[in-house]
Write a protein that holds these residues in place. Structure first.
Motif, short mmCIF file in Angstrom:
data_model
loop_
_atom_site.label_atom_id
_atom_site.label_comp_id
_atom_site.label_asym_id
_atom_site.label_seq_id
_atom_site.Cartn_x
_atom_site.Cartn_y
_atom_site.Cartn_z
N LEU A 59 47.89 32.56 32.35
CA LEU A 59 47.44 33.08 33.65
C LEU A 59 48.12 32.37 34.81
N PHE A 60 48.40 31.08 34.63
CA PHE A 60 49.22 30.29 35.55
C PHE A 60 48.68 30.29 36.98
N THR A 61 47.38 30.21 37.11
CA THR A 61 46.75 29.99 38.41
C THR A 61 46.13 28.60 38.38
N PRO A 62 45.84 28.03 39.54
CA PRO A 62 45.22 26.69 39.53
C PRO A 62 43.94 26.63 38.70
N LEU A 63 43.07 27.63 38.85
CA LEU A 63 41.83 27.62 38.09
C LEU A 63 42.09 27.77 36.59
N ILE A 75 37.54 32.17 31.52
CA ILE A 75 37.19 33.58 31.71
C ILE A 75 37.12 33.95 33.19
N ARG A 76 36.59 33.07 34.00
CA ARG A 76 36.57 33.34 35.44
C ARG A 76 37.98 33.43 35.98
N ALA A 77 38.87 32.57 35.50
CA ALA A 77 40.26 32.64 35.93
C ALA A 77 40.88 33.97 35.52
N GLY A 78 40.54 34.46 34.34
CA GLY A 78 41.06 35.75 33.89
C GLY A 78 40.58 36.89 34.75
N ILE A 79 39.31 36.84 35.14
CA ILE A 79 38.77 37.89 36.01
C ILE A 79 39.43 37.84 37.39
N GLU A 80 39.59 36.63 37.94
CA GLU A 80 40.23 36.50 39.25
C GLU A 80 41.67 36.97 39.22
N ALA A 81 42.35 36.79 38.08
CA ALA A 81 43.73 37.23 37.95
C ALA A 81 43.83 38.71 37.56
N GLU A 82 42.67 39.36 37.41
CA GLU A 82 42.59 40.78 37.05
C GLU A 82 43.22 41.06 35.67
N ALA A 83 43.15 40.07 34.78
CA ALA A 83 43.61 40.25 33.39
C ALA A 83 42.40 40.65 32.56
N TYR A 84 41.92 41.86 32.78
CA TYR A 84 40.64 42.27 32.22
C TYR A 84 40.71 42.45 30.71
N GLY A 85 41.83 42.91 30.18
CA GLY A 85 41.94 43.14 28.75
C GLY A 85 41.80 41.86 27.96
N VAL A 86 42.59 40.84 28.30
CA VAL A 86 42.53 39.59 27.55
C VAL A 86 41.23 38.84 27.84
N ALA A 128 42.61 17.49 38.97
CA ALA A 128 43.69 16.60 39.39
C ALA A 128 44.90 16.73 38.47
N SER A 129 44.64 16.88 37.17
CA SER A 129 45.73 17.07 36.22
C SER A 129 46.46 18.38 36.49
N ALA A 130 45.70 19.45 36.73
CA ALA A 130 46.32 20.74 37.04
C ALA A 130 47.13 20.67 38.32
N PHE A 168 60.53 25.41 32.59
CA PHE A 168 60.75 26.86 32.61
C PHE A 168 59.68 27.54 33.48
N ASN A 169 59.77 27.30 34.77
CA ASN A 169 58.84 27.91 35.70
C ASN A 169 59.54 28.86 36.67
N GLN A 170 60.77 29.27 36.30
CA GLN A 170 61.53 30.14 37.20
C GLN A 170 61.10 31.60 37.08
N SER A 171 60.68 32.04 35.89
CA SER A 171 60.34 33.46 35.67
C SER A 171 58.96 33.59 35.05
N PRO A 172 57.92 33.13 35.76
CA PRO A 172 56.58 33.19 35.16
C PRO A 172 56.11 34.61 34.88
N GLY A 173 56.61 35.57 35.64
CA GLY A 173 56.22 36.95 35.40
C GLY A 173 56.66 37.45 34.05
N TYR A 174 57.75 36.88 33.51
CA TYR A 174 58.29 37.30 32.20
C TYR A 174 57.73 36.45 31.07
N THR A 175 57.92 35.16 31.14
CA THR A 175 57.51 34.28 30.05
C THR A 175 55.99 34.23 29.91
N HIS A 176 55.27 34.20 31.02
CA HIS A 176 53.83 34.05 30.93
C HIS A 176 53.14 35.34 30.53
#
Length: 505
Positions: free
Chosen positions: A317-321, A396-407, A481-483, A264-272
């Motif tokens: 967050l679904f980014t590589p980091l 936490i760094r991944a959250g900052i880079e994704a601009e998800a400041y609240g979470v 490598a796993s990611a 289920f990677n077709q709608s990451p904007g919704y599910t994630h």
């Protein structure tokens, strides 16, 4: 063919069967428990080494090629999880020799432990969505039986809550599998991913994604249906609690990572986005529950919930980091959480209670135990240079880079509240003076052999925590490598749907 993939499943199944043959021999059951879990650990390390060197391994059962037959698949995430299963299984087996009584052993403790380990390993290695359900049910049966061993009132109450919510999850999971099969006509996860990518009915795909999210979220003890965990994990023998704390909820987390990166990677904007909100509430509700408790294992149980939120945050967050952080966090947390439960078991064996108000003085009477507690406790709180610091830092760094400041703010706040809970345990159990002898019932002294058997796995897991913290770079490289494999699902699909048994990097 790659038969080594099946060994982490076959060894605990065989060990459990042999334990049943030697039902009346306590010494043989205990020997098989240690030997079987050691075999599981060794074969899982072999599997991880092979996967890391050669790439994704596939074994098609009965010689039937995918998608017609059942496939076992070992990518890096699955192999890492199986290694962690082996580590925890071996540590708990040693601890059980000193803490599990004859009554529990007579009712099948060790065969059930092996069955649980087989179910966990099977869930991590299956390439078939229906067989993932089957392995979940194997785990559920074994874990329910372990929960009720002893048949005490608290155990029965906890087990009823545990099994009820998990059966609800299983029903949702099974219905979702049936609907998914009706849409794509296959149960092989690689084939499902390939066929779903060509469907135009994205609305129905999103409905199925939500059903799987709810099913696996319950099993992972994510918000809002997490209350079965703190209601049940403090009731069985501590060896069972430690085994559950390390592995069971992580199977739910693994399933979320698997299906939401592969299928289920077709709608990451919704599910994630939903996963992101769920991660925040899971972190916050778990840590607030822990802050209100004054029973050792209940505090640790609520912290399982809060820490699950960090793992789900990495996926959301679904980014590589972020995926790297999620995998790293899983590796760190399984070791640390199991160890904290084992420490609570030593405290209970020495004083006969888990109530913080009835404890105290361990820093003076058992300074070595105080040090062994501080290592996983400070790691759980994210203090450098321990493993938890790097795990939290990456997420936490991944959250900052994704601009998800609240979470991200919630994640930082939860880290501080986690430190508060660990300080509370330290102050009540280790630092304050022991209660006057007349205020507590005398408890039998522990003989040196029992103390060694309880302490050895705690020391070993503490060394693992230090190793991850002091050697974070190679662990990070393994998580990276796993990611990379998780974010390139076409590699998994190609490996499974290629020629039978072919290994593809």
């Amino acid at each position: 063919m790659n038969p080594q993939i099946a060994l982490p499943i076959l060894i605990p199944l065989l060990a459990g069967a042999v334990s049943l043959v030697f039902w009346r021999s306590r010494s043989m059951q205990r020997f098989i428990a240690v030997a079987g879990t050691a075999g599981l650990l060794l074969t899982s390390l072999w599997l991880l080494t092979t996967v890391n060197r050669d790439g994704i391994l596939v074994m098609h059962m009965g010689g039937w090629p995918a998608p017609f037959g059942i496939s076992l698949v070992a990518d890096l995430l699955g192999a890492i999880m199986v290694v962690l299963t082996g580590i925890i299984g071996f540590a708990v087996a040693l601890f059980s020799l000193a803490t599990v009584g004859r009554g529990h052993e007579a009712y099948g403790y060790f065969p059930l432990m092996h069955l649980l380990l087989a179910g966990v390993a099977g869930a991590f290695l299956t390439g078939d969505i229906f067989n993932l359900y089957v392995w979940f049910e194997v785990m559920l049966v074994a874990s329910f039986a372990l929960l009720i061993l002893g048949s005490e009132k608290a155990q029965m109450e906890g087990a009823i809550k545990y099994v009820t919510l998990n059966l609800v999850s299983s029903v949702i999971f099974l219905v979702a599998v049936g609907l998914l099969y009706g849409m794509v006509g296959t149960l092989n996860m690689a084939d499902i991913a390939r066929r779903l990518a060509t469907l135009e009915d994205n609305g129905m795909v999103d409905v199925l994604a939500m059903m799987f999210m709810v099913a696996f979220g319950i099993k992972a003890a994510a918000f809002p249906l997490f209350f079965w965990l703190p209601a049940s994990y403090h009731t069985p023998p501590v060896a069972v609690s430690a085994l559950f704390a390390g592995l069971l909820t992580k199977v739910g987390v693994y399933a979320l990572f698997r299906v939401f990166t592969l299928i289920f990677n077709q709608s990451p904007g919704y599910t994630h986005e939903i996963l992101l909100w769920g991660a925040g509430f899971t972190m916050l509700s778990g840590v607030l529950g822990a802050a209100a408790q004054f029973e050792f294992r209940r505090i640790l149980s609520f912290h399982i919930v809060s820490q699950i939120g960090y793992m789900i945050l990495g996926l959301a967050l679904f980014t590589p980091l972020a995926i790297i952080g999620g995998v790293f966090y899983i590796m760190h947390h399984i070791i640390v959480k199991t160890n904290l439960f084992l420490v609570s078991g030593i405290v209970h064996r020495l004083r006969g209670t888990y109530q913080l108000k009835s404890l105290g003085g361990f820093y003076r009477t058992h300074p070595w135990l105080a040090v062994l507690f501080l290592i996983p406790a400070l790691s759980l709180a994210g203090m450098p240079p321990l493993s938890g610091f790097f795990a939290k830092f990456i997420v936490i760094r991944a959250g900052i880079e994704a601009e998800a400041y609240g979470v991200t703010f919630i994640a930082l706040l939860v880290g501080l509240l986690t430190l508060y809970s660990m300080i509370k345990i330290w102050a009540e159990v280790f630092w304050k003076s022991a209660p006057p002898e007349g205020d507590v019932d005398p408890y039998p002294e522990v003989n040196p052999r029992e103390m060694w058997l309880m302490s050895a796995p705690v020391v070993g897991l503490a060394l693992c925590t230090l190793f991850i913290g002091l050697n974070a770079e190679p662990i990070y490289a393994l998580a990276e490598a796993s990611a990379g494999q998780l974010l390139a699902p076409e590699r998994y699909i190609e490996a499974v749907l290629g020629e039978a048994g072919e290994v593809r990097p």
